[in-house]
Design a protein around this motif. Structure first.
Motif, PDB file in Angstrom:
ATOM      1  N   LEU A 295      18.484  49.156 -11.132  1.00 22.38           N
ATOM      2  CA  LEU A 295      19.641  48.390 -11.453  1.00 22.38           C
ATOM      3  C   LEU A 295      20.178  48.532 -12.682  1.00 22.38           C
ATOM      4  N   PHE A 296      19.299  48.467 -13.657  1.00 25.86           N
ATOM      5  CA  PHE A 296      19.658  48.698 -15.099  1.00 25.86           C
ATOM      6  C   PHE A 296      20.308  50.022 -15.556  1.00 25.86           C
ATOM      7  N   ILE A 297      19.952  51.240 -14.536  1.00 25.34           N
ATOM      8  CA  ILE A 297      20.661  52.337 -14.946  1.00 25.34           C
ATOM      9  C   ILE A 297      21.844  52.751 -13.950  1.00 25.34           C
ATOM     10  N   CYS A 298      22.379  51.698 -13.041  1.00 22.31           N
ATOM     11  CA  CYS A 298      23.334  51.656 -12.206  1.00 22.31           C
ATOM     12  C   CYS A 298      24.105  50.695 -12.281  1.00 22.31           C
ATOM     13  N   HIS A 299      25.635  50.844 -13.137  1.00 20.74           N
ATOM     14  CA  HIS A 299      26.416  49.759 -13.417  1.00 20.74           C
ATOM     15  C   HIS A 299      26.993  49.377 -11.862  1.00 20.74           C
ATOM     16  N   TRP A 300      27.259  50.389 -11.005  1.00 23.36           N
ATOM     17  CA  TRP A 300      27.670  49.701  -9.680  1.00 23.36           C
ATOM     18  C   TRP A 300      26.727  48.761  -8.852  1.00 23.36           C
ATOM     19  N   CYS A 301      25.376  49.170  -8.956  1.00 23.52           N
ATOM     20  CA  CYS A 301      24.495  48.315  -8.458  1.00 23.52           C
ATOM     21  C   CYS A 301      24.305  47.133  -9.073  1.00 23.52           C
ATOM     22  N   MET A 302      24.177  47.209 -10.298  1.00 23.67           N
ATOM     23  CA  MET A 302      24.149  45.793 -11.223  1.00 23.67           C
ATOM     24  C   MET A 302      25.410  45.015 -11.155  1.00 23.67           C
ATOM     25  N   GLY A 303      26.666  45.579 -10.785  1.00 22.54           N
ATOM     26  CA  GLY A 303      27.912  44.777 -10.428  1.00 22.54           C
ATOM     27  C   GLY A 303      27.599  44.161  -9.205  1.00 22.54           C
ATOM     28  N   ILE A 304      27.138  44.442  -8.295  1.00 22.62           N
ATOM     29  CA  ILE A 304      26.848  43.608  -7.063  1.00 22.62           C
ATOM     30  C   ILE A 304      26.240  42.272  -7.350  1.00 22.62           C
ATOM     31  N   TRP A 305      24.948  42.603  -8.185  1.00 23.79           N
ATOM     32  CA  TRP A 305      24.088  41.169  -8.552  1.00 23.79           C
ATOM     33  C   TRP A 305      24.718  40.550  -9.507  1.00 23.79           C
ATOM     34  N   SER A 306      25.445  41.080 -10.406  1.00 23.41           N
ATOM     35  CA  SER A 306      26.240  40.400 -11.437  1.00 23.41           C
ATOM     36  C   SER A 306      27.177  39.312 -10.724  1.00 23.41           C
ATOM     37  N   SER A 307      27.736  40.012  -9.813  1.00 21.01           N
ATOM     38  CA  SER A 307      29.081  39.308  -9.071  1.00 21.01           C
ATOM     39  C   SER A 307      28.435  38.126  -8.381  1.00 21.01           C
ATOM     40  N   ALA A 308      27.476  38.577  -7.606  1.00 19.72           N
ATOM     41  CA  ALA A 308      26.604  37.156  -6.868  1.00 19.72           C
ATOM     42  C   ALA A 308      26.142  36.179  -7.687  1.00 19.72           C
ATOM     43  N   LEU A 309      25.686  36.559  -9.046  1.00 24.87           N
ATOM     44  CA  LEU A 309      25.369  35.666  -9.974  1.00 24.87           C
ATOM     45  C   LEU A 309      26.385  34.769 -10.518  1.00 24.87           C
ATOM     46  N   ILE A 310      27.613  35.341 -10.666  1.00 26.88           N
ATOM     47  CA  ILE A 310      28.662  34.776 -11.422  1.00 26.88           C
ATOM     48  C   ILE A 310      29.107  33.910 -10.126  1.00 26.88           C
ATOM     49  N   ILE A 311      29.509  34.070  -8.853  1.00 24.30           N
ATOM     50  CA  ILE A 311      29.970  33.630  -8.021  1.00 24.30           C
ATOM     51  C   ILE A 311      29.208  32.134  -7.475  1.00 24.30           C
ATOM     52  N   THR A 312      27.803  32.447  -7.656  1.00 23.86           N
ATOM     53  CA  THR A 312      26.873  31.207  -7.250  1.00 23.86           C
ATOM     54  C   THR A 312      26.774  30.205  -8.531  1.00 23.86           C
ATOM     55  N   VAL A 313      26.892  30.934  -9.653  1.00 26.97           N
ATOM     56  CA  VAL A 313      27.065  29.707 -10.869  1.00 26.97           C
ATOM     57  C   VAL A 313      28.201  28.951 -11.043  1.00 26.97           C
ATOM     58  N   TYR A 314      29.324  29.744 -10.471  1.00 27.93           N
ATOM     59  CA  TYR A 314      30.668  29.072 -10.491  1.00 27.93           C
ATOM     60  C   TYR A 314      30.548  28.047  -9.513  1.00 27.93           C
ATOM     61  N   TYR A 315      30.096  28.217  -8.188  1.00 25.94           N
ATOM     62  CA  TYR A 315      30.065  27.086  -7.308  1.00 25.94           C
ATOM     63  C   TYR A 315      29.037  26.054  -7.461  1.00 25.94           C
ATOM     64  N   LEU A 316      27.977  26.488  -8.027  1.00 22.76           N
ATOM     65  CA  LEU A 316      27.005  25.434  -8.125  1.00 22.76           C
ATOM     66  C   LEU A 316      26.959  24.467  -9.741  1.00 22.76           C
ATOM     67  N   VAL A 317      27.490  25.324 -10.669  1.00 25.15           N
ATOM     68  CA  VAL A 317      27.611  24.389 -11.985  1.00 25.15           C
ATOM     69  C   VAL A 317      29.123  24.661 -12.393  1.00 25.15           C
ATOM     70  N   PRO A 318      29.948  23.420 -11.902  1.00 23.92           N
ATOM     71  CA  PRO A 318      31.516  23.652 -12.376  1.00 23.92           C
ATOM     72  C   PRO A 318      31.501  23.723 -13.658  1.00 23.92           C
ATOM     73  N   ALA A 319      30.843  23.262 -14.641  1.00 28.47           N
ATOM     74  CA  ALA A 319      30.909  23.357 -16.117  1.00 28.47           C
ATOM     75  C   ALA A 319      31.126  24.838 -16.547  1.00 28.47           C
ATOM     76  N   SER A 320      30.344  25.607 -15.787  1.00 27.65           N
ATOM     77  CA  SER A 320      30.131  26.948 -16.260  1.00 27.65           C
ATOM     78  C   SER A 320      31.633  27.746 -16.345  1.00 27.65           C
ATOM     79  N   ILE A 321      32.623  27.070 -15.936  1.00 27.42           N
ATOM     80  CA  ILE A 321      33.963  27.771 -15.968  1.00 27.42           C
ATOM     81  C   ILE A 321      34.207  28.387 -17.363  1.00 27.42           C
ATOM     82  N   TYR A 322      33.724  27.500 -18.462  1.00 25.92           N
ATOM     83  CA  TYR A 322      34.053  27.733 -19.823  1.00 25.92           C
ATOM     84  C   TYR A 322      33.365  29.174 -20.292  1.00 25.92           C
ATOM     85  N   ILE A 323      31.849  29.146 -19.858  1.00 28.67           N
ATOM     86  CA  ILE A 323      31.212  30.348 -20.187  1.00 28.67           C
ATOM     87  C   ILE A 323      31.877  31.720 -19.483  1.00 28.67           C
ATOM     88  N   LEU A 324      32.288  31.401 -18.140  1.00 29.72           N
ATOM     89  CA  LEU A 324      32.802  32.365 -17.278  1.00 29.72           C
ATOM     90  C   LEU A 324      34.066  32.905 -17.943  1.00 29.72           C
TER      91      LEU A 324
END
Length: 116
Positions: A68-97
């Motif tokens: 994952l660390f050598i493939c930005h396309w692959c890491m992008g999928i997991w980063s997106s999943a993390l971003i969406i999860t954090v966005y929905y589970l922690v509303p205050a995370s919008i400031y960090i996002l």
């Protein structure tokens, strides 16, 4: 759930994911995260320059994470999943996002629109 998902939210999440992915895969500040999974060798090229040869360490989950660390396309999928999860589970995370998104937009502008 998606009824509160505006175009502006989508833009913020896209650029936050872009910046997080770049942060994890390329930036020196996060090398300590990549180091257990990657081996970097400096090699001399035929034209006299120096280059890096990166190989993935280990087997199993260690190799998977290294891949994952050598493939930005692959890491992008997991980063997106993390971003969406954090966005929905922690509303205050919008400031960090939002911080990641603004940094991502600035990086995009600098690298794509301000080329000489």
């Amino acid at each position: 759930m998606l009824e509160h998902f505006s175009f502006l939210t989508m833009v913020i999440l896209v650029f936050a994911s872009f910046r997080l992915t770049h942060l994890l895969v390329f930036d020196n500040i996060t090398w300590f995260l990549r180091k257990p999974f990657l081996l970097v060798n400096k090699i001399d090229t035929d034209d006299g320059r120096s280059a890096q040869q990166i190989t993935v360490r280990g087997k199993g989950i260690r190799r998977f994470i290294g891949s994952l660390f050598i493939c930005h396309w692959c890491m992008g999928i997991w980063s997106s999943a993390l971003i969406i999860t954090v966005y929905y589970l922690v509303p205050a995370s919008i400031y960090i996002l939002l911080i990641l998104a603004i940094a991502g937009m600035a990086a995009f502008i600098e690298s794509h629109l301000l080329k000489k």
